[in-house]
Motif scaffolding. Sequence first.
Motif, PDB file in Angstrom:
ATOM      1  N   ASP A   1      50.614  32.896  38.925  1.00 50.19           N
ATOM      2  CA  ASP A   1      50.575  34.092  38.095  1.00 50.19           C
ATOM      3  C   ASP A   1      49.457  35.074  38.461  1.00 50.19           C
ATOM      4  O   ASP A   1      49.705  36.264  38.573  1.00 50.19           O
ATOM      5  N   LEU A   2      48.242  34.588  38.650  1.00 50.17           N
ATOM      6  CA  LEU A   2      47.126  35.502  38.922  1.00 50.17           C
ATOM      7  C   LEU A   2      47.101  35.967  40.369  1.00 50.17           C
ATOM      8  O   LEU A   2      46.871  37.137  40.645  1.00 50.17           O
ATOM      9  N   LEU A   3      47.327  35.043  41.311  1.00 53.59           N
ATOM     10  CA  LEU A   3      47.393  35.461  42.707  1.00 53.59           C
ATOM     11  C   LEU A   3      48.790  35.961  43.073  1.00 53.59           C
ATOM     12  O   LEU A   3      49.011  36.460  44.159  1.00 53.59           O
TER      13      LEU A   3
ATOM     14  N   PHE B   1      43.874  44.221  41.559  1.00 56.38           N
ATOM     15  CA  PHE B   1      43.803  42.759  41.698  1.00 56.38           C
ATOM     16  C   PHE B   1      42.497  42.248  41.097  1.00 56.38           C
ATOM     17  O   PHE B   1      42.484  41.287  40.331  1.00 56.38           O
ATOM     18  N   ALA B   2      41.381  42.897  41.440  1.00 61.80           N
ATOM     19  CA  ALA B   2      40.067  42.489  40.929  1.00 61.80           C
ATOM     20  C   ALA B   2      40.023  42.594  39.404  1.00 61.80           C
ATOM     21  O   ALA B   2      39.485  41.702  38.733  1.00 61.80           O
ATOM     22  N   CYS B   3      40.594  43.652  38.857  1.00 62.90           N
ATOM     23  CA  CYS B   3      40.621  43.821  37.394  1.00 62.90           C
ATOM     24  C   CYS B   3      41.434  42.718  36.725  1.00 62.90           C
ATOM     25  O   CYS B   3      41.030  42.182  35.685  1.00 62.90           O
ATOM     26  N   ARG B   4      42.586  42.373  37.309  1.00 59.55           N
ATOM     27  CA  ARG B   4      43.429  41.311  36.740  1.00 59.55           C
ATOM     28  C   ARG B   4      42.678  39.985  36.711  1.00 59.55           C
ATOM     29  O   ARG B   4      42.663  39.291  35.695  1.00 59.55           O
ATOM     30  N   LEU B   5      42.006  39.646  37.809  1.00 60.99           N
ATOM     31  CA  LEU B   5      41.248  38.393  37.844  1.00 60.99           C
ATOM     32  C   LEU B   5      40.076  38.433  36.868  1.00 60.99           C
ATOM     33  O   LEU B   5      39.806  37.459  36.165  1.00 60.99           O
ATOM     34  N   ASP B   6      39.377  39.562  36.814  1.00 61.04           N
ATOM     35  CA  ASP B   6      38.238  39.711  35.913  1.00 61.04           C
ATOM     36  C   ASP B   6      38.676  39.542  34.459  1.00 61.04           C
ATOM     37  O   ASP B   6      38.013  38.855  33.675  1.00 61.04           O
ATOM     38  N   ASP B   7      39.801  40.151  34.097  1.00 58.43           N
ATOM     39  CA  ASP B   7      40.325  40.049  32.728  1.00 58.43           C
ATOM     40  C   ASP B   7      40.647  38.608  32.342  1.00 58.43           C
ATOM     41  O   ASP B   7      40.631  38.258  31.160  1.00 58.43           O
TER      42      ASP B   7
ATOM     43  N   GLY C   1      38.927  35.969  33.531  1.00 61.85           N
ATOM     44  CA  GLY C   1      37.740  35.131  33.665  1.00 61.85           C
ATOM     45  C   GLY C   1      37.449  34.620  35.056  1.00 61.85           C
ATOM     46  O   GLY C   1      36.677  33.671  35.222  1.00 61.85           O
ATOM     47  N   TYR C   2      38.055  35.229  36.071  1.00 63.21           N
ATOM     48  CA  TYR C   2      37.832  34.823  37.462  1.00 63.21           C
ATOM     49  C   TYR C   2      37.386  36.027  38.297  1.00 63.21           C
ATOM     50  O   TYR C   2      38.090  36.462  39.211  1.00 63.21           O
ATOM     51  N   PRO C   3      36.221  36.582  37.995  1.00 67.22           N
ATOM     52  CA  PRO C   3      35.805  37.804  38.701  1.00 67.22           C
ATOM     53  C   PRO C   3      35.537  37.566  40.184  1.00 67.22           C
ATOM     54  O   PRO C   3      35.060  36.499  40.577  1.00 67.22           O
ATOM     55  N   LEU C   4      35.872  38.579  40.971  1.00 70.66           N
ATOM     56  CA  LEU C   4      35.510  38.554  42.386  1.00 70.66           C
ATOM     57  C   LEU C   4      34.037  38.912  42.497  1.00 70.66           C
ATOM     58  O   LEU C   4      33.497  39.632  41.653  1.00 70.66           O
ATOM     59  N   GLU C   5      33.382  38.407  43.542  1.00 71.30           N
ATOM     60  CA  GLU C   5      32.002  38.793  43.784  1.00 71.30           C
ATOM     61  C   GLU C   5      31.953  40.290  44.071  1.00 71.30           C
ATOM     62  O   GLU C   5      32.848  40.837  44.706  1.00 71.30           O
ATOM     63  N   LYS C   6      30.914  40.942  43.592  1.00 68.82           N
ATOM     64  CA  LYS C   6      30.788  42.401  43.747  1.00 68.82           C
ATOM     65  C   LYS C   6      30.508  42.821  45.186  1.00 68.82           C
ATOM     66  O   LYS C   6      31.045  43.795  45.672  1.00 68.82           O
ATOM     67  N   ASP C   7      29.613  42.082  45.869  1.00 72.01           N
ATOM     68  CA  ASP C   7      29.216  42.449  47.222  1.00 72.01           C
ATOM     69  C   ASP C   7      30.273  42.004  48.229  1.00 72.01           C
ATOM     70  O   ASP C   7      30.616  40.825  48.299  1.00 72.01           O
TER      71      ASP C   7
END
Length: 117
Positions: free
Chosen positions: A24-26, A78-84, A86-92
């Motif tokens: 679902d998330l990926l 994609f980053a927003c979906r994961l962040d929402d 609870g699986y945030p991507l690293e910022k850098d």
Amino acid sequence: MNATRFGLILKVNDLDACRIFYRDLLQLGEPVLDSTFAVVFHLTEELALTLEKSAAGYLEHASAASTFSFAVPDLEAFACRLDDCGYPLEKDPIRIGIIEYRRGTDPEGNPFLVFQE
């Protein structure tokens, strides 16, 4: 289910949580094999990703030597979906050659790199 030429097998403790994350998330779609001991996603005609259930308590995913990468059409969405979820991507970002990746992890800490198509 047809066998693929290449495959990546990830051992996971919580197969249900990882199934949902990858499906679902990926957005890998429905698995071609979905059982209580393994879940198989065909990524391409020749490449499969298998999540294999393991009771081994010593699995250290975050320090694994292997990381897989993939492209998404809209990296920010994609980053927003994961962040929402609870699986945030690293910022850098991480640059390897000419490609700039963002690093993430699945529910068990298995790392992945994602980049904009």
